[in-house]
Design a protein around this motif. Structure first.
Motif, PDB file in Angstrom:
ATOM      1  N   ASP A   5       0.535   3.398   6.730  1.00  0.00           N
ATOM      2  CA  ASP A   5       1.796   3.119   6.488  1.00  0.00           C
ATOM      3  C   ASP A   5       2.843   4.133   6.598  1.00  0.00           C
ATOM      4  O   ASP A   5       4.129   4.073   6.640  1.00  0.00           O
ATOM      5  CB  ASP A   5       1.826   2.619   5.108  1.00  0.00           C
ATOM      6  CG  ASP A   5       1.580   3.599   4.176  1.00  0.00           C
ATOM      7  OD1 ASP A   5       1.031   4.727   4.585  1.00  0.00           O
ATOM      8  OD2 ASP A   5       1.956   3.485   2.951  1.00  0.00           O
ATOM      9  N   PHE A  64       0.751  -1.286  -0.030  1.00  0.00           N
ATOM     10  CA  PHE A  64       0.111  -0.200   0.123  1.00  0.00           C
ATOM     11  C   PHE A  64       0.891   1.496   0.139  1.00  0.00           C
ATOM     12  O   PHE A  64       0.292   2.428   0.387  1.00  0.00           O
ATOM     13  CB  PHE A  64      -0.883   0.090   1.288  1.00  0.00           C
ATOM     14  CG  PHE A  64      -1.996  -0.914   0.913  1.00  0.00           C
ATOM     15  CD1 PHE A  64      -2.201  -1.686   0.133  1.00  0.00           C
ATOM     16  CD2 PHE A  64      -3.014  -1.251   1.998  1.00  0.00           C
ATOM     17  CE1 PHE A  64      -3.056  -2.567   0.021  1.00  0.00           C
ATOM     18  CE2 PHE A  64      -3.864  -2.061   2.162  1.00  0.00           C
ATOM     19  CZ  PHE A  64      -4.105  -2.888   1.037  1.00  0.00           C
ATOM     20  N   ASP A  66      -3.756   5.305   5.453  1.00  0.00           N
ATOM     21  CA  ASP A  66      -3.885   4.024   5.279  1.00  0.00           C
ATOM     22  C   ASP A  66      -2.821   3.263   5.919  1.00  0.00           C
ATOM     23  O   ASP A  66      -2.259   1.945   5.863  1.00  0.00           O
ATOM     24  CB  ASP A  66      -3.536   3.415   3.711  1.00  0.00           C
ATOM     25  CG  ASP A  66      -2.053   4.070   3.317  1.00  0.00           C
ATOM     26  OD1 ASP A  66      -1.413   5.169   4.102  1.00  0.00           O
ATOM     27  OD2 ASP A  66      -1.567   3.816   2.197  1.00  0.00           O
TER      28      ASP A  66
HETATM   29 MG   LIG Z   1       0.652   4.349   1.460  1.00  0.00          MG
END
Ligand SMILES: [Mg+2]
Ligand SMILES: Nc1ncnc2c1ncn2[C@@H]1O[C@H](COP(=O)(O)OP(=O)(O)O)[C@@H](O)[C@H]1O
Ligand SMILES: Nc1ncnc2c1ncn2[C@@H]1O[C@H](COP(=O)(O)OP(=O)(O)O)[C@@H](O)[C@H]1O
Ligand SMILES: [Mg+2]
Ligand SMILES: [Mg+2]
Ligand SMILES: [Mg+2]
Lengths: 328, 182, 328, 182
Positions: D9, C78, D7
């Motif tokens: 991260d 991601f 998200d």
């Molecule tokens: Mg990301």
């Protein structure tokens, strides 16, 4: 239970209806009783029929089409289909060269197919798939049929397409079965719609080792450990069962049970491929993906098939189904 | 019910079959015993699916074949029921002690046979039948399974009653209770 | 977190290694920096390069091959790939006709591709995919790129294969983007390995409506209701956005997010197909399956593309990738 | 940290970048400011990924380009830092008030610029810098996001501090604390 469904009773019907719509170029769907069959019937070809409980999609409906199955009979979720389905399917697709039933070895499947076969008045044979090496060879009901079924269907399907007769198809099917071994593990249970809850409970650090494809518990519970260790257990069991010789050509199939992402399946493939290559085995064909699933179960199985020239040629032959397609 | 040692669908399968039978009630009442059993067998066979569908379907079809006499005395019932149970044994390649529905069905068969020989009265027959069914069902608890899905679990199946044995016992007891009312 | 992995840090590496092994007949894998490219380079063909965070498999690595992408640059899970990956991939696959980048519209992807493009000294163009209609058209960053990306890659890939030049490919790509709309919903979150826990919390009777593909929350939380109602919401949003005319030919793509079984996806397809057919729209092509995933997220998206003759011809053209294959 | 509205991260991305920088420590020490910033930028750019990777990468590359003078007085630092922040604005097409790292970085830029003009002493500069960073970071809490992933959430992003703003603040405060030690 979190599922994209309307009602527990109509899942199968509505899903098959969608399947039939989405693939109306290659298959047709018979409503009463349920079966999916190939759109274009070729004369004088052995008709291949498989079936079993639903919930393993794409197996078997997604494997109906040129070069593979002529018909598939889906039962209710994880419930063997009924004899009338196989009877009607056989009457529809039989094309003058007899019928070959490909049956996964489960009491329900075996008995229901048996009853259908007894009532059928055309030549027919049955190939019983029993590739699951998590059970001993001499198990009281025999071993279960799992992800190796697809390989049997592909290879025998190509032979039938090439004009092999019923006896030849039956013999080839048995050969593939004997050359194939599988074993699987589950990280989670699946949830059967009618049940509304996971079939078994499992904690966050447990793995069910040696599972079938119906959300039943496995041979034993193990601690969740690295993919390396888990995959070694599967690969070792397969290796000990098939005992491939050095230089043996094989097809390596890593199958997901439905909820395991490709990222993990390819990682599993890497470990398994390494394991077998280290033993001097030559991986000549591969198949990685969710093919023989257990609804939304997380986990995977490994299948190895010892290949010869004939099997390779049939594996490579063109196929056009919803789930497997090449050369066409 | 077969969640612990099966795949969890046994009761659903059975209910689907019973529902189909209920829908045919009016039709079935018109038929003689043989035809009624036959039709019930075909209906169970084509609606239930699973191991139990083929087995119960076979049972009723065989009972239909055995029910030639319109007269339903205890001997006839015992003979017909026995034919049904034998067809399950044959179809399932199974016998008593394998942790299946046969562990309920066979003791009931034996009880009916001996009560028929001894010409027992109705109350005794029904009471013996219930006892046999219940004891048989309970006997599956400590068994290792050698047939059906539970056989895949080995030792892990011990301690659980077999689903098919349990539902057979339930049905047989309900029948006995109904018959004792009139 | 229950995953078939060895260590959080090595998941991507090991998975790509398995992917490369399993598909060594059609792709090659460059280790440093990461990219996957086609094995057989054809001269004088526009080179198509896509990429993005990993975790969406088979997108994009599984779409590299004849008739589709020339290279794919996977970032960490991601996380957008880095410019050096796209630079090196471009240098490797450029074949005298320039490079077309296909980029999903996310700040990270856009900026990293932009930096790569600025450093590149061959002709290049970028097609920005922004098919997610869960966001308004005038959203401050533009709409996200989601499952429609595969359709852009397939159609433009076929055009490039047929010899279309860079400007033509760019124009066609933009046309497909404009003709495509998607929207998705999630029943569960996914678990990013590095995070070790679900990205968002969701109760048993909630649905995240209008989600992207990175485990981020959706536009709003709704109550879990029937598939009919949920799919109608997706289909309506798409219908309102694209406003297809009666008789319009379309491609209908039902995409799974990774953990939703085919049984449910086909059921969703049935509802969506019915919805559009009722409006006089003609579904001429279908694609149902897990193609643009979010690791192990349960849920699905619907994508509609308004097709014309050119697009149909390119959609049908032969393709040979790990995940999409026909005609070869 | 960007789990709530991103998200999830961002921290991993940043740590991956910082780890790569740490590995190059010996090399970086040998370089002049310009080359060091350049190298740091390239390293962040090719190891972090994500939105923040391209932005922080661009920032350091631009700072490298701006750092021509070996002499690092406050004016030079302010000029160099400003060049870095401007490059983020340009690359991200974003400005203050959009709920991004810029809400930390721009106030610090303004604080440095005005302290440089007023020739403030080191302690004041560092203290102002920390205040600006912290207030800026906190200002993102009630903002609607118009850039980055959080923008997809609309109203749902309100009430959460932006991850990039938070990590920028942390880093700037650590730098300020380190500098105040010697
Ligand atoms: Mg990301
Ligand atoms: N070979 C067999 N002989 C007799 N009974 C069997 C046999 N196999 C299974 N059964 C019975 O069937 C029951 C399971 O029925 P069901 O759940 O409907 O089928 P399935 O096992 O196909 O899911 C078991 O509990 C057992 O009593
Ligand atoms: N256009 C932009 N301009 C400035 N900062 C941005 C922009 N887009 C995102 N950011 C910053 O980047 C952070 C997210 O970084 P990261 O999680 O590494 O990237 P990604 O969003 O690709 O997952 C956000 O919290 C925000 O501060
Ligand atoms: Mg069953
Ligand atoms: Mg069962
Ligand atoms: Mg992020």
């Amino acid at each position: 239970m979190k599922k994209l469904i309307n009602a527990v009773d109509s899942v199968l019907e509505e899903s098959l209806s969608g399947f039939a719509r989405a693939h109306s170029d290659i298959i047709q769907f018979n409503q009463q009783p349920h079966f999916v069959s190939r759109k274009n019937k070729s004369e004088n070809k052995v008709a291949l029929i498989s079936g079993g409980g639903a919930g393993h999609e794409p197996l078997h409906t997604g494997l109906v089409g040129k070069g593979m199955l002529d018909a598939a009979c889906p039962g209710q979720v994880f419930t063997s289909p009924t004899p009338d389905q196989m009877m009607m399917a056989a009457q529809t697709v039989e094309a003058g060269a007899g019928v070959l039933f490909i049956v996964k070895n489960y009491a329900g499947d075996v008995m229901n197919f048996e009853i259908a076969a007894e009532m059928l008045d055309c030549p027919h044979e049955t190939v019983l798939v029993n590739d699951d090496v998590s059970l001993p060879k001499d198990h009281s009901t025999g071993r279960r049929g799992v992800a190796g079924t697809l390989i049997v269907e592909k290879i025998v399907g190509a032979a039938a397409e090439a004009g092999a007769d019923l006896a030849t198809c039956k013999k080839l099917g048995d050969k593939v079965v004997n050359a194939t071994a599988s074993m699987g593990l589950a990280l989670t249970s699946c949830t059967v719609p009618a049940l509304g809850q996971p079939t078994f409970d499992i904690t966050d650090n447990e793995v069910e080792m040696g599972v079938g494809i119906h959300g039943e518990r496995g041979r034993e519970i193990m601690n969740l450990t690295t993919a390396d260790e888990l995959v070694q257990i599967l690969a070792k069991a397969i290796d000990e069962d098939l005992q491939p010789a050095k230089g043996q050509r094989v097809l390596l199939h890593v199958n997901g049970f439905g909820a395991t992402p490709l990222m993990e399946l390819y990682l599993v493939y890497d470990i398994a491929a390494h394991f077998f290559e280290e033993r001097g085995i030559e991986i000549v064909r591969s198949l990685v993906g969710n093919y023989t699933t257990s609804l939304d179960m997380a986990g995977c199985s490994i299948t190895l098939t010892l290949m010869d020239d004939e099997m390779l040629q049939y594996w490579d032959a063109p196929v056009h189904t919803a789930a497997l397609r090449w050369g066409i | 019910m077969d969640r612990a040692i099966g795949d969890g669908d046994h009761v659903t399968n059975l209910l689907r079959g019973l529902e189909a039978l209920t829908k045919q009630n009016d039709e079935l009442i018109q038929l003689d015993w043989s035809a009624a059993f036959m039709k019930m067998g075909m209906t169970l066979m084509s609606t239930m699916g699973g191991a139990s569908g083929s087995l119960l379907g076979s049972m009723f079809v065989s009972m239909g074949k055995a029910a030639k006499d319109p007269d339903m005395d205890l001997t006839a019932v015992s003979t017909i029921y026995s034919a049904g149970v034998e067809s399950i044994k044959a179809r399932g390649k199974a016998d008593i002690g394998e942790k299946t529905m046969l562990d309920t069905l066979i003791p009931v068969m034996q009880s009916l046979q001996s009560d028929a020989e001894q010409n027992a009265d109705k109350a005794t027959v029904l009471s013996n039948m219930k006892t046999a069914a219940t004891q048989g069902m309970q006997s599956t608890k400590d068994m290792l399974a050698t047939k059906g899905r539970a056989s895949f679990l080995g030792e892990r199946a011990r301690g659980h009653i077999d689903a098919g044995a349990r539902t057979s016992q339930l049905i047989l007891c309900v029948i006995a209770d109904e018959l004792s009312k009139n």
